[in-house]
Write a protein that holds these residues in place. Structure first.
Motif, short mmCIF file in Angstrom:
data_model
loop_
_atom_site.label_atom_id
_atom_site.label_comp_id
_atom_site.label_asym_id
_atom_site.label_seq_id
_atom_site.Cartn_x
_atom_site.Cartn_y
_atom_site.Cartn_z
N GLN A 282 0.75 -1.10 0.01
CA GLN A 282 0.08 -0.15 -0.08
C GLN A 282 0.91 1.34 -0.19
OE1 GLN A 282 -2.74 0.56 3.25
NE2 GLN A 282 -4.26 1.55 1.93
N ASP B 153 3.48 1.63 15.76
CA ASP B 153 2.08 1.32 14.73
C ASP B 153 0.89 1.72 15.86
OD1 ASP B 153 0.50 1.10 12.58
OD2 ASP B 153 0.85 -1.20 12.54
N GLU C 168 3.03 12.28 6.72
CA GLU C 168 2.78 11.46 5.67
C GLU C 168 1.41 10.79 5.98
OE1 GLU C 168 5.92 8.44 5.65
OE2 GLU C 168 7.70 9.98 5.23
N SER D 233 7.73 -0.88 4.52
CA SER D 233 7.58 -1.15 5.76
C SER D 233 7.08 -2.53 5.96
CB SER D 233 6.33 -0.17 6.34
OG SER D 233 6.91 1.35 6.16
N GLN E 186 2.62 4.83 0.66
CA GLN E 186 2.81 5.96 1.91
C GLN E 186 3.20 7.36 0.76
OE1 GLN E 186 5.45 3.49 3.90
NE2 GLN E 186 3.73 3.05 5.43
N GLU F 61 -2.66 6.81 9.19
CA GLU F 61 -3.21 5.62 8.66
C GLU F 61 -4.71 5.80 8.50
OE1 GLU F 61 -1.35 1.52 9.98
OE2 GLU F 61 -1.91 2.77 11.83
N GLU G 28 3.56 -0.15 2.25
CA GLU G 28 3.68 -1.13 3.54
C GLU G 28 3.36 -2.41 2.76
OE1 GLU G 28 1.46 -2.05 7.86
OE2 GLU G 28 0.89 0.20 6.44
N GLU H 279 7.79 -1.98 11.75
CA GLU H 279 6.69 -1.32 12.46
C GLU H 279 6.40 -2.45 13.70
OE1 GLU H 279 3.41 -0.21 10.22
OE2 GLU H 279 4.45 0.93 8.85
N GLN I 232 -1.30 7.45 4.58
CA GLN I 232 -1.57 6.22 3.76
C GLN I 232 -3.18 5.89 4.08
OE1 GLN I 232 1.00 3.18 5.92
NE2 GLN I 232 -0.59 1.95 5.06
N VAL J 71 2.78 9.66 10.48
CA VAL J 71 2.05 8.95 9.51
C VAL J 71 0.77 8.80 9.90
CG1 VAL J 71 1.98 7.17 7.89
CG2 VAL J 71 4.25 7.74 8.65
N ASP K 146 4.22 11.53 0.95
CA ASP K 146 4.80 12.50 1.75
C ASP K 146 3.64 13.83 1.55
OD1 ASP K 146 5.90 15.09 2.20
OD2 ASP K 146 7.93 14.27 2.42
N LYS L 150 2.52 6.18 13.78
CA LYS L 150 1.45 6.19 12.98
C LYS L 150 0.41 6.15 13.79
CE LYS L 150 1.81 3.26 9.57
NZ LYS L 150 1.82 2.02 8.45
#
Length: 575
Positions: free
Chosen positions: A331, A466, A541, A402, A333, A523, A345, A436, A543, A521, A335, A487
């Motif tokens: 998946q 995570d 970031e 990741s 990710q 999620e 990831e 993670e 995702q 990050v 910036d 995350k």
């Protein structure tokens, strides 16, 4: 027994012996004996209902009982009372029969001395205590003080027999704590034992005193509910337990949330054997777990099929690795500040030969339960690193990858050596590998956790925390760990534009994380309106499905070609 006050009941039809026994007992310097006398078995039984005694001196020749019948009569009413038989007959076989029938000792009247009599009473009390201690160990769980498996089966059989006479139903519950192994893996076995004690106490508060709660082992409990008139009565108690267990437990000075799943089987007169009833409650428990845990389910005949399917799934999982049925999807990710793809990831999928492509929630719990998560986790790490090398050899600009580490993987000995070996074998640049770990790992054995993380950090890999915000960690001590990023859990991101509290939490996490030098990050970004909010909060970031669903390696290559032919800019999916 020094300075102990010992109440003795003398059951003897010859009153002349009363002063003699009293005189002999008065010579003790260690204990003070208080003697009470009766001359009939029925008088003794009436007195035992009203008073507690420490030991009994019993004559086997009474006006209303003869021989061992007197002993059996006393034992029936007071099974925990130590008994010394005092008989005028010096009969070795009678003495043996008396001890086999439950007496602790046998002495001959007229031949005893003060030291002999006192010693016999002491021995009887100590022996009875030892018998009770052994009986307790044989029938009770020493950790929770609940009945164990053996006593549970005895009580279940009795409950079924009583049902035949009463006409009521019996509800048998099988219960266990959801993800209990995670507590042992992350907080340690001492915390796990403490949790079991707390759970046992909560269960006691949810049922009646006449109900039986037992611990079968591990985190498995059972409850026998007798005199149930309606199925809903059992349902009400089950829901009460689910609600009670959903409250946090305080372990190691931290609030920990552990839920409970319950399976229920109902017994009506003669419709099932105890073994069938146990099997049905166990099947219902599996059904409760399959429905997401933290709920209860009643047994239904169709559950036989579900259990068979589950066992088949476990069997196939054991073969899936050697048959190369696992695959990885990736998946994107992104910036957020420059709208550029920076990594992917690696996410595990199972290409089941009959059921097709299975998502992680369909098999990861089984991998955890069976311990297969360790070899499968190593395969994921090796495959992801190897894929990254292949993309580099194909001429694509380097993107990081990741990989998630499970709690069981993390607690393995020589984890750093395993990671280093993988890097060496695949030619992976450690700078482009992000490992993670979940927040729960930070709860147990802090010194060991820091040591393992530092070993990984020394290899040059990046470590990411995570699912941050799910109830365990605190930003106040994140500086102790060598994290490069964290995350934010998608449960916060999902409601960022609809819930001011979620937005405030995310803003605070980002601000404090940046002060600690950590990247953030987000999620689970799925909607366009979430992006401006995250940008305003200076989230680094993100995702989620707005950027792309997890993709196969081949589809990833197509994505790379499209993106890097457009100056590496990443265009989000249109609403």
């Amino acid at each position: 027994m020094n300075n102990e006050l010992i109440k003795v009941l003398l059951l003897e039809d010859n009153q002349v012996d009363l002063p003699l026994v009293h005189e002999m007992l008065s010579e003790s310097r260690r204990e003070k004996f208080v003697l009470k006398y009766v001359d009939r078995l029925q008088h003794a039984l009436d007195l035992l209902i009203k008073e507690q005694f420490d030991v009994m001196l019993l004559d086997l020749q009474l006006p209303d009982a003869y021989g061992l019948s007197a002993l059996i009569g006393v034992q029936t009413l007071a099974p925990n009372l130590p008994i010394v038989v005092r008989s005028e007959v010096n009969d070795e076989q009678l003495a043996i029969d008396a001890v086999h029938s439950g007496a602790q000792d046998y002495i001959v009247r007229g031949e005893e001395s003060s030291p002999l009599l006192i010693k016999a009473l002491r021995y009887a009390i100590e022996r009875k205590r030892s018998e009770q201690s052994l009986a307790y160990l044989a029938h009770y769980d020493p950790l929770t003080d609940l009945p164990n498996r053996e006593l549970f089966r005895e009580r279940l059989n009795r409950a079924q027999e009583r049902t035949k006479r009463s006409g009521y139903m019996v509800a048998l519950m099988f219960l266990d704590l959801d993800h209990f192994k995670d507590i042992n893996d992350t907080l340690g076995h001492d915390a796990g034992d403490q949790l079991l004690k707390f759970a046992a106490q909560r269960l006691k508060h949810c049922v009646r005193t006449e109900d039986t709660i037992a611990r079968l082992g591990g985190d498995e409990f059972t409850i026998i509910l007798e005199q149930i008139e309606h199925k809903k009565d059992a349902a009400n108690i089950a829901q009460k337990i689910v609600d009670e267990m959903s409250q946090s437990f305080l372990l190691n000075d931290k609030d920990v949330f552990v839920t409970m799943s319950i399976g229920i089987a109902i017994y009506k007169e003669g419709d099932q054997t105890s073994e069938e009833l146990i099997k049905h409650a166990d099947m219902a428990l599996y059904a409760a777990k399959a429905k997401g845990r933290s709920n209860y389910q009643f047994f239904e005949a169709k559950m036989n099929t579900l259990i068979t399917q589950r066992m088949a799934m476990i069997k196939n999982l054991k073969l899936a690795l050697e048959r190369n049925e696992f695959i990885l999807h990736y998946q994107p990710q992104v910036d957020l500040s420059i709208n550029q793809l920076v990594g992917v990831e690696a996410l595990l999928r199972w290409q089941h030969p009959e059921m097709g492509l299975l998502q992680p929630n369909n098999f990861i719990p089984l991998l955890e339960e069976t311990g297969l998560i360790i070899p499968v986790g190593e395969w994921v790490l090796h495959t992801a690193c190897q894929q990254c090398r292949l993309w580099r050899e194909a001429g694509f600009p380097r993107v990081r990858i990741s990989v998630n580490l499970s709690a069981k993987q993390f607690r393995q000995l020589q984890l750093a050596n395993t990671v280093k070996k993988t890097l060496d074998e695949t030619g992976m640049d450690p700078e482009h590998l992000h490992l993670e770990v979940t927040e729960s790992l930070l709860l147990s054995n802090v010194a060991e956790t820091i040591s393992i993380l530092n070993e990984l950090n020394d290899l040059g890999v990046h470590i990411s925390l995570d699912d941050f915000g799910t109830g365990y960690s605190s930003l106040n001590y994140l500086h102790r760990y060598p994290f490069a990023s964290l995350k934010i859990d998608q449960s916060f991101v999902k409601s960022i534009t609809r819930n001011s509290k979620s937005a405030a939490i995310i803003s605070a996490i980002i601000s404090l994380a940046h002060n600690l030098g950590l990247k953030v990050v987000a999620e689970g970004v799925e909607y366009h309106e979430q992006l401006p909010a995250l940008l305003n909060m200076k989230c680094d970031e993100a995702q989620g499905y707005i950027f792309g669903v997890p993709l196969s390696s081949a589809t990833c290559e197509t994505m790379f070609k499209n993106i890097f032919n457009q100056n590496s800019k990443f265009y989000v999916r249109k609403p």
